[in-house]
Scaffold this active site. Structure first.
Site, PDB file in Angstrom:
ATOM      1  N   GLY A  33       0.868  12.893   0.549  1.00 45.93           N
ATOM      2  CA  GLY A  33       0.365  12.367   1.823  1.00 45.93           C
ATOM      3  C   GLY A  33       1.235  12.823   2.978  1.00 45.93           C
ATOM      4  NE  ARG A  75       9.244  -0.995   6.194  1.00 46.91           N
ATOM      5  CZ  ARG A  75       9.752  -1.371   7.364  1.00 46.91           C
ATOM      6  NH1 ARG A  75      10.038  -2.637   7.587  1.00 46.91           N
ATOM      7  NH2 ARG A  75       9.986  -0.489   8.314  1.00 46.91           N
ATOM      8  CB  VAL A 111       6.262  10.502   3.541  1.00 47.64           C
ATOM      9  CG1 VAL A 111       7.739  10.726   3.238  1.00 47.64           C
ATOM     10  CG2 VAL A 111       6.097   9.372   4.550  1.00 47.64           C
ATOM     11  NE  ARG A 132      11.927   4.287  12.126  1.00 51.07           N
ATOM     12  CZ  ARG A 132      11.063   3.901  11.200  1.00 51.07           C
ATOM     13  NH1 ARG A 132      11.323   2.840  10.448  1.00 51.07           N
ATOM     14  NH2 ARG A 132       9.944   4.567  11.022  1.00 51.07           N
ATOM     15  CG  ASN A 137       2.255   0.920  -2.581  1.00 49.32           C
ATOM     16  OD1 ASN A 137       1.104   1.328  -2.713  1.00 49.32           O
ATOM     17  ND2 ASN A 137       2.884   0.967  -1.431  1.00 49.32           N
ATOM     18  CG  ASP A 194      -2.026  12.880  -3.815  1.00 48.05           C
ATOM     19  OD1 ASP A 194      -1.208  12.545  -2.929  1.00 48.05           O
ATOM     20  OD2 ASP A 194      -3.054  12.206  -4.072  1.00 48.05           O
ATOM     21  CG  HIS A 207      12.819   0.080   4.649  1.00 48.41           C
ATOM     22  ND1 HIS A 207      13.320   0.485   5.860  1.00 48.41           N
ATOM     23  CD2 HIS A 207      11.591   0.665   4.541  1.00 48.41           C
ATOM     24  CE1 HIS A 207      12.442   1.274   6.456  1.00 48.41           C
ATOM     25  NE2 HIS A 207      11.384   1.392   5.685  1.00 48.41           N
TER      26      HIS A 207
HETATM   27  O1  TXD Z   1      11.732   4.295   4.767  1.00 46.83           O
HETATM   28  C1  TXD Z   1      10.904   4.376   3.908  1.00 46.83           C
HETATM   29  N1  TXD Z   1      11.249   4.217   2.637  1.00 46.83           N
HETATM   30  C2  TXD Z   1       9.504   4.686   4.245  1.00 46.83           C
HETATM   31  C3  TXD Z   1       8.482   4.393   3.281  1.00 46.83           C
HETATM   32  C4  TXD Z   1       9.154   5.335   5.453  1.00 46.83           C
HETATM   33  C5  TXD Z   1       7.874   5.755   5.677  1.00 46.83           C
HETATM   34  C6  TXD Z   1       6.801   5.571   4.721  1.00 46.83           C
HETATM   35  N2  TXD Z   1       7.150   4.691   3.670  1.00 46.83           N
HETATM   36  C7  TXD Z   1       6.182   4.493   2.573  1.00 46.83           C
HETATM   37  O2  TXD Z   1       5.958   5.717   1.895  1.00 46.83           O
HETATM   38  C8  TXD Z   1       4.809   4.048   3.005  1.00 46.83           C
HETATM   39  O3  TXD Z   1       4.793   2.670   3.318  1.00 46.83           O
HETATM   40  C9  TXD Z   1       4.016   4.376   1.755  1.00 46.83           C
HETATM   41  O4  TXD Z   1       4.190   3.356   0.793  1.00 46.83           O
HETATM   42  C10 TXD Z   1       4.663   5.679   1.272  1.00 46.83           C
HETATM   43  C11 TXD Z   1       3.859   6.916   1.609  1.00 46.83           C
HETATM   44  O5  TXD Z   1       3.604   6.958   2.979  1.00 46.83           O
HETATM   45  P1  TXD Z   1       2.621   8.094   3.597  1.00 46.83           P
HETATM   46  O6  TXD Z   1       2.592   7.888   5.059  1.00 46.83           O
HETATM   47  O7  TXD Z   1       2.982   9.417   3.048  1.00 46.83           O
HETATM   48  O8  TXD Z   1       1.232   7.620   2.969  1.00 46.83           O
HETATM   49  P2  TXD Z   1      -0.083   8.508   2.717  1.00 46.83           P
HETATM   50  O9  TXD Z   1      -0.186   9.586   3.736  1.00 46.83           O
HETATM   51  O10 TXD Z   1      -1.210   7.550   2.546  1.00 46.83           O
HETATM   52  O11 TXD Z   1       0.207   9.220   1.314  1.00 46.83           O
HETATM   53  C12 TXD Z   1       0.283   8.544   0.111  1.00 46.83           C
HETATM   54  C13 TXD Z   1      -0.227   9.492  -0.947  1.00 46.83           C
HETATM   55  C14 TXD Z   1      -1.730   9.800  -0.839  1.00 46.83           C
HETATM   56  O12 TXD Z   1      -1.932  11.203  -0.723  1.00 46.83           O
HETATM   57  C15 TXD Z   1      -2.310   9.256  -2.126  1.00 46.83           C
HETATM   58  O13 TXD Z   1      -3.425  10.011  -2.630  1.00 46.83           O
HETATM   59  C16 TXD Z   1      -1.111   9.346  -3.042  1.00 46.83           C
HETATM   60  O14 TXD Z   1      -0.025   8.906  -2.239  1.00 46.83           O
HETATM   61  N3  TXD Z   1      -1.216   8.538  -4.244  1.00 46.83           N
HETATM   62  C17 TXD Z   1      -0.771   8.982  -5.449  1.00 46.83           C
HETATM   63  N4  TXD Z   1      -0.155  10.119  -5.795  1.00 46.83           N
HETATM   64  C18 TXD Z   1       0.175  10.274  -7.105  1.00 46.83           C
HETATM   65  N5  TXD Z   1      -0.071   9.321  -8.041  1.00 46.83           N
HETATM   66  C19 TXD Z   1      -0.686   8.160  -7.718  1.00 46.83           C
HETATM   67  N6  TXD Z   1      -0.922   7.237  -8.659  1.00 46.83           N
HETATM   68  C20 TXD Z   1      -1.065   7.945  -6.374  1.00 46.83           C
HETATM   69  N7  TXD Z   1      -1.673   6.939  -5.703  1.00 46.83           N
HETATM   70  C21 TXD Z   1      -1.760   7.309  -4.417  1.00 46.83           C
END
Ligand code: TXD
Length: 323
Positions: free
Chosen positions: A23, A100, A25, A163, A107, A45, A187
């Site tokens: 996604g 969160r 990140v 930040r 998740n 993914d 966090h």
């Molecule tokens: O400081 C921190 N730790 C964070 C955490 C800062 C920013 C974002 N943070 C968290 O990272 C956010 O709250 C989310 O829980 C994750 C991912 O954030 P992102 O913005 O990248 O989310 P997206 O764009 O929705 O991408 C998530 C991807 C998406 O492409 C889904 O299809 C995929 O995760 N996904 C999976 N991939 C593999 N396997 C499984 N099971 C799966 N389920 C969903």
């Protein structure tokens, strides 16, 4: 073509980083790792075609970005074999008004599955968890893999500190490069920005700003993720999170002994046991080499213990969901 890329990267024995979750990140992190020429990247993914498309797009940028790193997109864990570092970003991000912690239910299963699968193909890897709620997800990934504590960690403190540094630099009108900050704890809203240990060119910020100003910047730091979620309306921050994660990957792959706030497994440090929480760590080639125990005031220590209570409650809730 993807297979050919996989083979050629195996042949030249380049370091390999797997990113689970392609996604916002995950894909931004892939770009940063490749463009910094740190490692080949496997982007995985669940959505068929999406990681393959992103990988192809990143491969096509290589001639312009001037590097030869391989980027492989896949839905199969077999393609992640023998990774040096695995980063889990899979899972949902927040939506406006959501905390969160409300992401635990969706998740938890995703992260446990991803951690187990990835480590079964790369048992020697160092695992970095990014998915929220960060401290809880890192604990679940540790429980699922039983990795030694030097090889499993969560990314959050670097972002929260970045930040805080940004807001201090903006307030004082100085370059952010001169600002050093340290944010510990979980966090979330209870995170512990340490004003006493935050400096501008070596000068403690307590000498440069009033207590009221520091309190305002601390409050903005605690709310910084939500501020961006509110503005974006769809999705959450990803440039600074990807940059923060890349710093950890870089420190590991280049074996740079960096002192960074990292969610680490505590075994008595700061009076805390059996929890992942943000503390200052030395990070290098083998993972976490040392957890530093700072001298904290009673109030700072109490704030860290409040984080512990909240994360522990959420971990228990997550474990019940997983049963
Ligand atoms: O400081 C921190 N730790 C964070 C955490 C800062 C920013 C974002 N943070 C968290 O990272 C956010 O709250 C989310 O829980 C994750 C991912 O954030 P992102 O913005 O990248 O989310 P997206 O764009 O929705 O991408 C998530 C991807 C998406 O492409 C889904 O299809 C995929 O995760 N996904 C999976 N991939 C593999 N396997 C499984 N099971 C799966 N389920 C969903």
């Amino acid at each position: 073509m993807q297979e050919a890329a996989l083979k050629s990267s195996l042949v030249c024995n380049s370091p390999r980083v797997t990113i689970i979750g392609a996604g916002k990140v995950g894909s931004t992190l892939a770009q940063k790792i490749a463009e910094k020429n740190l490692a080949d990247v496997v982007l995985l993914d669940v959505v068929q075609g999406m990681p393959q498309g992103l990988a192809l797009d990143l491969m096509e940028a290589r001639g312009i970005a001037l590097h030869d790193r391989q980027i492989i997109g896949t839905t199969s864990y077999a393609d992640t074999v023998d990774s040096d570092v695995v980063v889990i970003t899979a899972g949902l991000p927040r939506t406006p008004g959501m905390s969160r912690d409300q992401l635990i239910k969706t998740n938890a299963k995703i992260v446990v599955e991803a951690a187990k699968e990835a480590i079964s193909y790369s048992p020697q890897a160092i695992l970095i968890v990014v998915t929220n709620p960060l401290d809880v997800m890192t604990y679940l990934a540790w429980q699922a893999t039983k990795l030694p504590r030097d090889r499993i960690m969560g990314m959050a403190g670097i972002l929260d500190s970045a930040r805080f540094s940004t807001f201090i630099a903006m307030e004082l009108g100085v370059s952010v490069r001169d600002v050093q900050t340290m944010v510990l704890g979980s966090h979330g809203d209870l995170m512990v920005p340490l004003a006493r240990y935050s400096t501008v060119a070596g000068v403690p910020i307590t000498e440069l700003m009033s207590e009221t100003t520091i309190k305002r910047l601390v409050a903005r730091t605690r709310n910084a993720g939500a501020e961006i979620v509110e503005l974006m309306q769809r999705g959450s921050a990803y440039f600074a999170p990807a940059a923060s994660t890349c710093l950890m990957v870089e420190s590991i792959l280049l074996n740079q002994p960096r002192l960074l706030p990292i969610a680490a497994y505590l075994q008595g440090e700061y009076g805390l046991q059996d929890i992942f929480i943000g503390v200052p760590c030395s990070l290098g080639g083998g993972g976490i080499a040392k957890i530093w125990e700072l001298n904290l005031t009673d109030l700072e220590l109490a704030s860290l213990h409040a984080c512990f209570e909240a994360v522990r409650r959420n971990v228990n809730q997550a474990i019940e969901i997983l049963l």
